[in-house]
Design a protein around this motif. Structure first.
Motif, PDB file in Angstrom:
ATOM      1  N   THR A  93       1.488   6.652  -6.843  1.00 31.50           N
ATOM      2  CA  THR A  93       0.379   7.305  -7.337  1.00 31.50           C
ATOM      3  C   THR A  93       0.570   8.868  -7.103  1.00 31.50           C
ATOM      4  O   THR A  93       0.206   9.729  -7.979  1.00 31.50           O
ATOM      5  CB  THR A  93      -0.819   6.865  -6.554  1.00 31.50           C
ATOM      6  OG1 THR A  93      -0.915   5.578  -6.728  1.00 31.50           O
ATOM      7  CG2 THR A  93      -2.075   7.721  -7.021  1.00 31.50           C
ATOM      8  N   LEU A  94       1.303   9.237  -5.999  1.00 30.61           N
ATOM      9  CA  LEU A  94       1.385  10.581  -5.866  1.00 30.61           C
ATOM     10  C   LEU A  94       2.469  11.243  -6.667  1.00 30.61           C
ATOM     11  O   LEU A  94       2.319  12.344  -7.320  1.00 30.61           O
ATOM     12  CB  LEU A  94       2.095  10.829  -4.303  1.00 30.61           C
ATOM     13  CG  LEU A  94       2.304  12.418  -3.845  1.00 30.61           C
ATOM     14  CD1 LEU A  94       1.187  13.149  -4.001  1.00 30.61           C
ATOM     15  CD2 LEU A  94       2.714  12.273  -2.381  1.00 30.61           C
ATOM     16  N   VAL A  96       0.887  -1.173  -0.006  1.00 30.28           N
ATOM     17  CA  VAL A  96       0.065  -0.131  -0.020  1.00 30.28           C
ATOM     18  C   VAL A  96       0.773   1.195  -0.077  1.00 30.28           C
ATOM     19  O   VAL A  96       0.665   2.220  -0.700  1.00 30.28           O
ATOM     20  CB  VAL A  96      -0.993  -0.077   1.300  1.00 30.28           C
ATOM     21  CG1 VAL A  96      -1.701   1.475   1.410  1.00 30.28           C
ATOM     22  CG2 VAL A  96      -1.840  -1.067   1.072  1.00 30.28           C
ATOM     23  N   SER A 111       1.095   4.011  -2.919  1.00 28.60           N
ATOM     24  CA  SER A 111       0.829   5.329  -2.681  1.00 28.60           C
ATOM     25  C   SER A 111       1.939   6.387  -3.082  1.00 28.60           C
ATOM     26  O   SER A 111       1.417   7.140  -3.889  1.00 28.60           O
ATOM     27  CB  SER A 111       0.458   5.585  -1.186  1.00 28.60           C
ATOM     28  OG  SER A 111      -0.671   4.908  -0.614  1.00 28.60           O
TER      29      SER A 111
END
Length: 459
Positions: free
Chosen positions: A95-96, A88, A92
């Motif tokens: 994605t950021l 996860v 993240s």
């Protein structure tokens, strides 16, 4: 109260009669299409950076997702897997970073016309109509079209990427480029449309009419033949500083210079009652008192004859009488001075006028010999010319920008193949000066060197 609404749209240069962008205008400005090889290299660079951004997701999250997709673990096992928290976090991070990368690319492409890959390969995107920045909305629509082409696996993206080779205008515009009004140009070998000063100069040079020859101007030189009547001769300057036009005199009314020459008595019949003195007549109010009552009396009276003593034939005794005293001749009057003949005016031409340049900074330079102007002129290729360096805060002057030579009636300017070009401003209209072509500039004209302007003035 009456409100006036100006609904006139701004005029866009470079459009044909149908309102379509004209490829010939862009070519005249110096814009070149981006080569296909560098376009592919730019796309590969952008995709490579994207792979680096999503690398945490590929390393920490993708393996666990593959196990879930293949049935190696159940959804319960996926949520309770010891690497679930790590997966996860890595997802993240990717994605950021991916969102930041996507936003930066869209903003750069929409406002500066470049992505990271295009900046590296020397490519810029412009609006094909205005030749300005393409806007973020058009760039986003172009990106979504490329993503949507993946609906048809492999064939869709390939067909979209090779479509620029089928452009009938030969500008390298693909289907996604034509749909969004974007054109990719080469800024390494062609003009950079985001260089505002160079783009402004290029538009002026395309719009102005070329002036490849010298202008025929009236001669201000004095004719060498005094008897020749010139068609134009300069008059006196008025208080406003404007050079007047003098009307030529006709042959029968040409004015005389100086005093009229006196008429010799030998060439004109003598008039009654006017004595002659020194070969010229004397006016009535200038007659001498001795001859005023007798006009026929000569100016130089003859001396009276001297009476000689009478001697007898034979001598007689007695004292000899003294000789009779002789009369002294009357004093002669000195002739009146004769008027000096009037010398005709000299027919030598007046010295030629000298000219100089007065720059927009207030600096004046007299041009008496060939002069090289620029940021740091090099006189090695122009023997006999002196180099003068000009201040250039705008960085628009070339190192050796222009050669200026004094000629009869003005100055001769030659553009030394400068980067931003040169121009001749006459009567409010600017004419482009072709590189290496001598152009005549006279009093009242202005010369543009890059963004600097100088006026031609008489010294």
């Amino acid at each position: 109260m009456i409100w006036e609404i100006d609904d006139q749209k701004p005029k866009i240069e470079g459009l044909d009669a149908q309102g379509r962008p004209d490829p010939a205008y862009a070519a005249a400005l110096g814009l070149l299409r981006a080569p296909f090889g560098r376009r592919a290299l730019a796309a590969t660079t952008d995709v490579g950076i994207w792979v680096l951004v999503v690398l945490p997701f590929l390393i920490g999250t993708a393996p666990l997702l593959v196990k879930l997709a293949t049935g190696a673990i159940s959804p319960y096992g996926f949520l309770n897997h010891p690497d679930f928290i790590f997966a996860v976090v890595m997802a993240s991070v990717s994605t950021l970073l991916g969102l930041v990368y996507l936003i930066v690319q869209l903003v750069l492409h929409g406002t500066k016309g470049m992505t990271i890959g295009k900046a590296v390969t020397g490519i810029r995107s412009v609006n094909v109509r205005t030749l300005e920045r393409p806007r973020v909305g058009a760039v986003l629509a172009r990106f979504l079209m490329v993503v949507a082409s993946g609906v048809v696996p492999l064939l869709g993206p390939v067909f979209l990427l090779i479509s620029p080779t089928f452009d009938p205008e030969r500008r390298g515009r693909g289907l996604h480029d034509k749909a969004t009004g974007i054109w990719l140009v080469d800024v390494r070998t062609g003009l950079n449309p985001y260089a505002e000063k160079r783009m402004r100069v290029a538009r002026k040079m395309v719009k102005a009419e070329p002036n490849l020859g010298r202008s025929t101007l009236p001669s201000l030189a004095t004719p060498t033949d005094p008897a020749a009547q010139p068609e134009y001769r300069p008059g006196s300057r008025v208080s406003a500083g404007v050079l007047g036009m003098a009307r030529p005199h006709e042959a029968h009314e040409r004015p005389t210079v100086g005093l009229p020459p006196a008429t010799p008595a030998a060439q004109a019949p003598a008039e009654a009652g006017k004595p002659v003195l020194g070969g010229y007549r004397i006016a009535d109010d200038e007659k001498p008192a001795a001859v005023a009552g007798s006009p026929a009396a000569p100016m130089h009276p003859e001396p009276a004859p001297v009476s000689a003593p009478v001697q007898s034939a034979a001598p007689q005794p007695g004292p000899v009488p003294p000789p009779a005293p002789q009369r002294e001749p009357a004093p002669q009057r000195e002739p009146a001075p004769q008027p000096e003949p009037v010398q005709p005016p000299s027919s030598q031409p007046e010295p030629a006028a000298r000219f100089g340049l007065r720059f927009d900074s207030g600096e004046s330079i007299p041009i008496t010999a060939p002069v090289l102007l620029g940021r740091n002129p090099d006189a090695a290729q122009h023997p006999g010319a002196s180099a003068i360096a000009l201040s250039d805060d705008s960085k628009s002057l070339s190192k050796t920008h222009m050669l200026v030579r004094p000629v009869e009636g003005g100055l001769e300017i030659v553009d030394c193949r400068s980067t931003n070009g040169s121009g001749l401003i006459r009567a409010g209209t600017e004419y482009a000066v072709a590189a290496g072509t001598p152009t005549m500039a006279t009093d009242g004209d202005k010369i543009r060197l890059g963004d600097r302007v100088a006026a031609v003035v008489r010294v």
